[in-house]
Structure formats: structure tokens, C-alpha cells
Design a protein around this motif. Structure first.
Motif, PDB file in Angstrom:
ATOM      1  N   ASN A  98       5.855   2.901  -1.182  1.00 33.39           N
ATOM      2  CA  ASN A  98       6.046   3.946  -0.039  1.00 33.39           C
ATOM      3  C   ASN A  98       7.459   4.169   0.093  1.00 33.39           C
ATOM      4  O   ASN A  98       8.584   3.492  -0.174  1.00 33.39           O
ATOM      5  CB  ASN A  98       5.256   3.204   1.089  1.00 33.39           C
ATOM      6  CG  ASN A  98       5.819   2.044   1.489  1.00 33.39           C
ATOM      7  OD1 ASN A  98       6.825   1.624   1.868  1.00 33.39           O
ATOM      8  ND2 ASN A  98       4.780   1.132   1.473  1.00 33.39           N
ATOM      9  N   GLU A 144       7.754   8.556  -2.776  1.00 38.75           N
ATOM     10  CA  GLU A 144       6.807   9.820  -2.842  1.00 38.75           C
ATOM     11  C   GLU A 144       7.292  11.082  -3.919  1.00 38.75           C
ATOM     12  O   GLU A 144       6.522  11.406  -4.451  1.00 38.75           O
ATOM     13  CB  GLU A 144       6.708  10.498  -1.328  1.00 38.75           C
ATOM     14  CG  GLU A 144       5.970   9.558  -0.292  1.00 38.75           C
ATOM     15  CD  GLU A 144       4.383   9.238  -0.985  1.00 38.75           C
ATOM     16  OE1 GLU A 144       3.803  10.428  -0.850  1.00 38.75           O
ATOM     17  OE2 GLU A 144       4.024   8.379  -1.099  1.00 38.75           O
ATOM     18  N   ARG A 160      -2.925   3.045  10.305  1.00 41.99           N
ATOM     19  CA  ARG A 160      -2.696   2.167   9.447  1.00 41.99           C
ATOM     20  C   ARG A 160      -3.660   1.002   9.058  1.00 41.99           C
ATOM     21  O   ARG A 160      -4.237   0.460   8.164  1.00 41.99           O
ATOM     22  CB  ARG A 160      -1.213   1.225   9.831  1.00 41.99           C
ATOM     23  CG  ARG A 160      -0.655   0.282   8.765  1.00 41.99           C
ATOM     24  CD  ARG A 160       0.373  -0.598   9.409  1.00 41.99           C
ATOM     25  NE  ARG A 160      -0.433  -1.304  10.597  1.00 41.99           N
ATOM     26  CZ  ARG A 160       0.250  -1.791  11.624  1.00 41.99           C
ATOM     27  NH1 ARG A 160       1.593  -1.513  11.746  1.00 41.99           N
ATOM     28  NH2 ARG A 160      -0.307  -2.510  12.863  1.00 41.99           N
ATOM     29  N   GLU A 220      -1.197   8.990  -7.104  1.00 40.57           N
ATOM     30  CA  GLU A 220      -1.522   7.587  -6.743  1.00 40.57           C
ATOM     31  C   GLU A 220      -1.129   6.590  -8.134  1.00 40.57           C
ATOM     32  O   GLU A 220      -0.550   5.634  -8.188  1.00 40.57           O
ATOM     33  CB  GLU A 220      -2.735   7.120  -6.064  1.00 40.57           C
ATOM     34  CG  GLU A 220      -3.018   7.911  -4.601  1.00 40.57           C
ATOM     35  CD  GLU A 220      -1.861   7.586  -3.747  1.00 40.57           C
ATOM     36  OE1 GLU A 220      -1.279   6.236  -3.793  1.00 40.57           O
ATOM     37  OE2 GLU A 220      -1.569   8.483  -2.990  1.00 40.57           O
ATOM     38  N   LEU A 250      -6.087  10.458   6.438  1.00 40.05           N
ATOM     39  CA  LEU A 250      -5.384   9.989   5.034  1.00 40.05           C
ATOM     40  C   LEU A 250      -5.601  11.001   4.283  1.00 40.05           C
ATOM     41  O   LEU A 250      -6.852  11.224   3.861  1.00 40.05           O
ATOM     42  CB  LEU A 250      -5.486   8.626   4.881  1.00 40.05           C
ATOM     43  CG  LEU A 250      -5.056   7.566   5.824  1.00 40.05           C
ATOM     44  CD1 LEU A 250      -5.456   6.063   5.662  1.00 40.05           C
ATOM     45  CD2 LEU A 250      -3.622   7.510   6.477  1.00 40.05           C
ATOM     46  N   HIS A 297       2.408   5.860  -8.135  1.00 35.89           N
ATOM     47  CA  HIS A 297       2.627   4.633  -7.757  1.00 35.89           C
ATOM     48  C   HIS A 297       2.200   3.498  -8.259  1.00 35.89           C
ATOM     49  O   HIS A 297       3.275   2.643  -8.334  1.00 35.89           O
ATOM     50  CB  HIS A 297       2.045   4.814  -6.343  1.00 35.89           C
ATOM     51  CG  HIS A 297       2.682   5.864  -5.106  1.00 35.89           C
ATOM     52  ND1 HIS A 297       3.903   5.610  -4.727  1.00 35.89           N
ATOM     53  CD2 HIS A 297       2.131   6.697  -4.713  1.00 35.89           C
ATOM     54  CE1 HIS A 297       4.046   6.487  -4.040  1.00 35.89           C
ATOM     55  NE2 HIS A 297       3.314   7.122  -3.592  1.00 35.89           N
ATOM     56  N   VAL A 320       0.900  -1.213   0.032  1.00 31.36           N
ATOM     57  CA  VAL A 320      -0.010   0.080   0.012  1.00 31.36           C
ATOM     58  C   VAL A 320       1.090   1.399  -0.009  1.00 31.36           C
ATOM     59  O   VAL A 320       1.852   1.364   0.697  1.00 31.36           O
ATOM     60  CB  VAL A 320      -0.981   0.230   1.360  1.00 31.36           C
ATOM     61  CG1 VAL A 320      -1.636   1.226   1.341  1.00 31.36           C
ATOM     62  CG2 VAL A 320      -1.841  -1.244   1.246  1.00 31.36           C
ATOM     63  N   SER A 321       0.312   2.180  -0.667  1.00 34.60           N
ATOM     64  CA  SER A 321       1.142   3.561  -0.867  1.00 34.60           C
ATOM     65  C   SER A 321       1.179   4.377   0.333  1.00 34.60           C
ATOM     66  O   SER A 321       0.615   5.622   0.002  1.00 34.60           O
ATOM     67  CB  SER A 321       0.802   4.129  -2.144  1.00 34.60           C
ATOM     68  OG  SER A 321      -0.515   4.715  -2.386  1.00 34.60           O
ATOM     69  N   PHE A 322       1.003   4.010   1.726  1.00 36.67           N
ATOM     70  CA  PHE A 322       0.715   4.998   2.500  1.00 36.67           C
ATOM     71  C   PHE A 322       1.989   5.906   2.667  1.00 36.67           C
ATOM     72  O   PHE A 322       3.147   5.566   2.245  1.00 36.67           O
ATOM     73  CB  PHE A 322       0.655   4.224   3.727  1.00 36.67           C
ATOM     74  CG  PHE A 322      -0.593   3.249   4.114  1.00 36.67           C
ATOM     75  CD1 PHE A 322      -1.850   3.918   4.025  1.00 36.67           C
ATOM     76  CD2 PHE A 322      -0.530   2.093   4.875  1.00 36.67           C
ATOM     77  CE1 PHE A 322      -2.875   3.423   4.066  1.00 36.67           C
ATOM     78  CE2 PHE A 322      -1.620   1.466   5.140  1.00 36.67           C
ATOM     79  CZ  PHE A 322      -2.817   1.877   4.719  1.00 36.67           C
ATOM     80  N   ARG A 323       1.442   7.397   2.880  1.00 37.56           N
ATOM     81  CA  ARG A 323       2.689   8.402   2.985  1.00 37.56           C
ATOM     82  C   ARG A 323       3.054   8.506   4.414  1.00 37.56           C
ATOM     83  O   ARG A 323       2.334   8.258   5.278  1.00 37.56           O
ATOM     84  CB  ARG A 323       1.926   9.667   2.406  1.00 37.56           C
ATOM     85  CG  ARG A 323       1.330   9.707   1.300  1.00 37.56           C
ATOM     86  CD  ARG A 323       0.769  11.081   0.708  1.00 37.56           C
ATOM     87  NE  ARG A 323       0.106  10.559  -0.563  1.00 37.56           N
ATOM     88  CZ  ARG A 323      -0.730  11.568  -1.139  1.00 37.56           C
ATOM     89  NH1 ARG A 323      -0.594  12.759  -0.817  1.00 37.56           N
ATOM     90  NH2 ARG A 323      -1.118  11.243  -2.368  1.00 37.56           N
ATOM     91  N   TYR A 376      -4.412   6.667  -1.077  1.00 31.73           N
ATOM     92  CA  TYR A 376      -3.302   5.811  -0.907  1.00 31.73           C
ATOM     93  C   TYR A 376      -3.944   4.983  -2.250  1.00 31.73           C
ATOM     94  O   TYR A 376      -4.920   4.873  -2.517  1.00 31.73           O
ATOM     95  CB  TYR A 376      -3.323   4.930   0.485  1.00 31.73           C
ATOM     96  CG  TYR A 376      -4.396   4.172   0.970  1.00 31.73           C
ATOM     97  CD1 TYR A 376      -4.610   3.023   0.276  1.00 31.73           C
ATOM     98  CD2 TYR A 376      -5.252   4.575   1.746  1.00 31.73           C
ATOM     99  CE1 TYR A 376      -5.830   2.142   0.866  1.00 31.73           C
ATOM    100  CE2 TYR A 376      -6.382   3.986   2.131  1.00 31.73           C
ATOM    101  CZ  TYR A 376      -6.603   2.661   1.931  1.00 31.73           C
ATOM    102  OH  TYR A 376      -7.733   2.054   2.357  1.00 31.73           O
TER     103      TYR A 376
END
Length: 361
Positions: free
Chosen positions: A210, A215, A87, A196, A165, A199, A74-77, A168
Motif C-alpha cells: 500500500n 499503487e 478499514r 491486485e 472499497l 500487488h 493488505v493493499s488498501f488504497r 484489495y
């Protein structure tokens, strides 16, 4: 019978610990732990109490096994700074959105994924290639959500449980999904969607979506995708002042600061001119927002889905009932239902949606 994976997903998507769930239900933490660890099945009355507290139907808790979304996919920042609770809310909210998507794919024919994997490619060149593949040329993009949906990307809103958030994305069983916050301006909403997409395109295969480097690359892709080099160079923004950027941003449907940053990135600004423009834009309120900005883009795909459901006397309540969710929750995952039309091109996106989308008998 209770499916422990669904109990855990429903709990975590609310950001609740077992202790919090115990407080909300009046059950003991020990009993709840035994339910989630498959050591004990709740009585029917207890199952109803759990469903009520978690705002789902008992049917949801009795459904099939839910595989967890791996956090590394997952592309969590700023993942390293993210709390476990934030999360888990994001991961499990996303897992419920996947259930909605699976329902849609079971009942409709939808566009197949058409997102190239360009792992390791320079973001600027990758954006140019995607624009060429999708027939966008150097023109501004109209409804970006429509464009992404036409190429098989599923777009969902972040719900109240995950509103902290920004956005993502992830790829689940070959299907690219993007989740966007509705709390940001329309311009930021578009940039987040393009970010996104970056990504999905740049960070597939063995490259994590991530981390600081990822980023930066996704930001560079988004800028190049929304504001293509040749198109921006043709606008004559050499050492432009703030008012000129306010005019240019309307063409590309981006934030004023993003427009200034792109001009600087393309070597059109001296350091002094860029700094002056940014200071002036900030004084006018463009650092933290977009005064008189564009509307949020909506989902033509979901609009067409609802139109076809209503033609058969159905609606969101049909999806909710089949999945054991509330109508309000299903609605929360869907973007605005009235299409937003912006000047610019979306390739043949509308034609693709019309040709692909029909209800399966």
C-alpha cells in the motif's frame, strides 16, 4: 461459550461500534466490552441476541479463535485517508471470506498457489515474465478470474458492508486472495483484478502493498499485463483518435481511457493527440463509465464447486450451516455463478481447474 475474537469480527465487519451494538441488542456497552475482553461470558439467551443482531448463527460466535489480519499486509488504497471503520470493515469481512476459503480447501482439492514473487522488479518486465510463465504470449486474456483461480488465487466479492472499497488483496498463510467490488464496470473489474495481482507479485516479502508508490507500480503492472507492449504496438495506434481506441479496447477487454493511457505510456501519442483523444472519450461518457461495456467476469471455480455440491444433494446452505453464517452472506462473497466467456486466451486455466477440482470424500 462465546469466542470474543468472533464477536469482535462480526461487529467490526458491520462497521459497528460497541455503542451501536448496544443499541441494536438492548445490552449495555459495559457488558459488551466485558464479553469482548474475556471478562464475562454471556448467558445463552444473550448469545442468541448477539447473533441475531449481527446476522450470524450462535455457532459462528462459538467457533475457534480468529487471528486478526494485519492492516499492513493488505493493499488498501489511500490507507492514510481511510477511516478506522472502513478499514475494520474490510479486514473483518476479509477474515470471514478466509473462513469460507478454508471450508472449500477442507472439502475440495483446489489449484495450489502459482504466483511468482518479483519484489522490486520493474512492473512492465514483471508483467512480461508472468505472461510468459503462464503461457499467455501477447494475446488478449479471456476470463481473467478463471486465469487467476487456475493459478491458486482465490477471488471473492466485496459485500455490501465493504462496497465503498474498490478492491484489495492479501496473502494469508501462503494463500493469495483478491477482493473485488461488483459496483464497477466489467472493464474496471478486470483492471482491478490485474492491479491486485500486481500487488501480490511486486509487493511481497518486506515491501508493503500500500502507499502511493505501490499503487503506481500496481497500475503499471495491470496495464502491461492486460495490454502487452508487443500486442499493442502491433495495432497501429500512433496518434490514434477516440474512435480507434473504442475499437482497440474491444480486443483487450479494457476501458477506453485505459487503452488511450497505455498507448501514451508506450510513446505512441503526442501530448496534443493524447489530450484530444481523452477529451473526446470523456464527452462520449467514457471517463466515468463504459457505455455498452462487457459483462462482469464470474468465477468458474465457484460454479464447479456448486455443481459438485448439488450432485450430492448439497449447496450453499451446507457451507453456511457449517460456518454459522447465513446463506445470503456466503452467496455475497462469491462472484456471479454463470461463467462469462470473453475472446482471448487464459492459458490452460480451464484444464487446470478441471483437473484439480474435485470433492474430497
Amino acid at each position: 461459550m462465546l469466542n470474543p475474537t468472533r464477536l469482535a469480527a462480526a461487529r467490526k465487519r458491520r462497521g459497528w461500534t460497541l455503542t451501536k451494538l448496544a443499541q441494536e441488542t438492548g445490552l449495555s456497552r459495559v457488558a459488551l466490552s466485558s464479553f469482548e475482553n474475556r471478562h464475562q461470558d454471556p448467558a445463552p439467551r444473550t448469545l442468541i441476541a448477539l447473533a441475531t443482531a449481527l446476522n450470524v448463527e450462535p455457532l459462528f460466535l462459538e467457533g475457534d479463535e480468529l487471528d486478526e489480519i494485519p492492516v499492513e499486509a493488505v493493499s488498501f488504497r489511500a490507507l492514510s485517508k481511510m477511516t478506522a471503520r472502513t478499514r475494520d470493515r474490510g479486514l473483518n469481512s476479509g477474515r470471514i471470506a478466509i473462513l469460507i476459503n478454508e471450508w472449500l480447501e477442507d472439502h475440495f482439492t483446489l489449484p495450489a498457489p502459482d504466483v511468482p514473487s518479483l519484489t522490486g522488479r520493474d512492473p512492465e518486465l514483471a508483467a512480461q515474465e508472468v505472461r510468459a510463465r503462464w503461457g499467455l504470449g501477447e494475446q488478449p486474456i479471456g476470463n481473467l478470474i478463471q486465469l487467476l483461480e487456475a493459478h491458486g488465487v482465490r477471488i471473492f466479492s466485496l459485500t455490501d458492508d465493504t462496497k465503498d472499497l474498490d478492491a484489495y488483496c492479501l496473502t494469508w498463510q501462503g494463500r493469495p486472495l483478491i477482493f473485488l467490488s461488483r459496483e464497477k464496470s466489467g472493464e474496471r473489474h478486470r483492471f482491478n483484478a490485474a492491479h491486485e495481482l500486481g500487488h501480490l507479485i511486486l509487493h511481497g516479502e518486506d515491501k508493503a502493498p500500500n502507499g502511493p508508490e505501490a499503487e503506481v507500480e500496481a497500475n503499471r503492472f495491470a496495464a502491461a499485463f492486460l495490454m502487452p507492449r508487443a500486442g499493442v504496438l502491433a495495432q497501429g495506434l500512433h496518434n490514434a483518435h477516440a474512435q480507434r481506441f473504442l475499437e482497440a479496447k474491444k480486443r483487450w477487454n479494457v476501458a477506453a481511457m485505459a487503452m488511450a493511457h497505455r498507448a501514451n505510456e508506450l510513446g505512441l501519442m503526442t501530448e496534443w493527440a493524447y489530450r484530444t483523444a481523452c477529451v473526446d472519450l470523456s464527452r462520449m461518457g467514457y471517463r466515468n463509465g463504459e457505455p455498452n461495456g462487457i459483462l462482469h467476469e464470474s468465477s468458474p471455480l465457484f460454479t464447479k464447486v456448486l455443481q459438485q455440491l448439488r450432485a450430492r444433494g448439497l449447496g450453499l446452505q451446507t457451507i453456511a450451516a457449517d460456518l454459522g453464517l447465513t446463506v445470503a452472506e456466503v452467496k455475497a462473497y462469491l462472484l456471479g455463478l454463470t461463467p462469462t466467456v470473453l475472446p482471448g486466451r487464459a492459458g490452460d486455466a480451464d484444464r487446470k481447474l478441471r483437473n484439480h477440482l474435485h470433492l474430497v470424500d
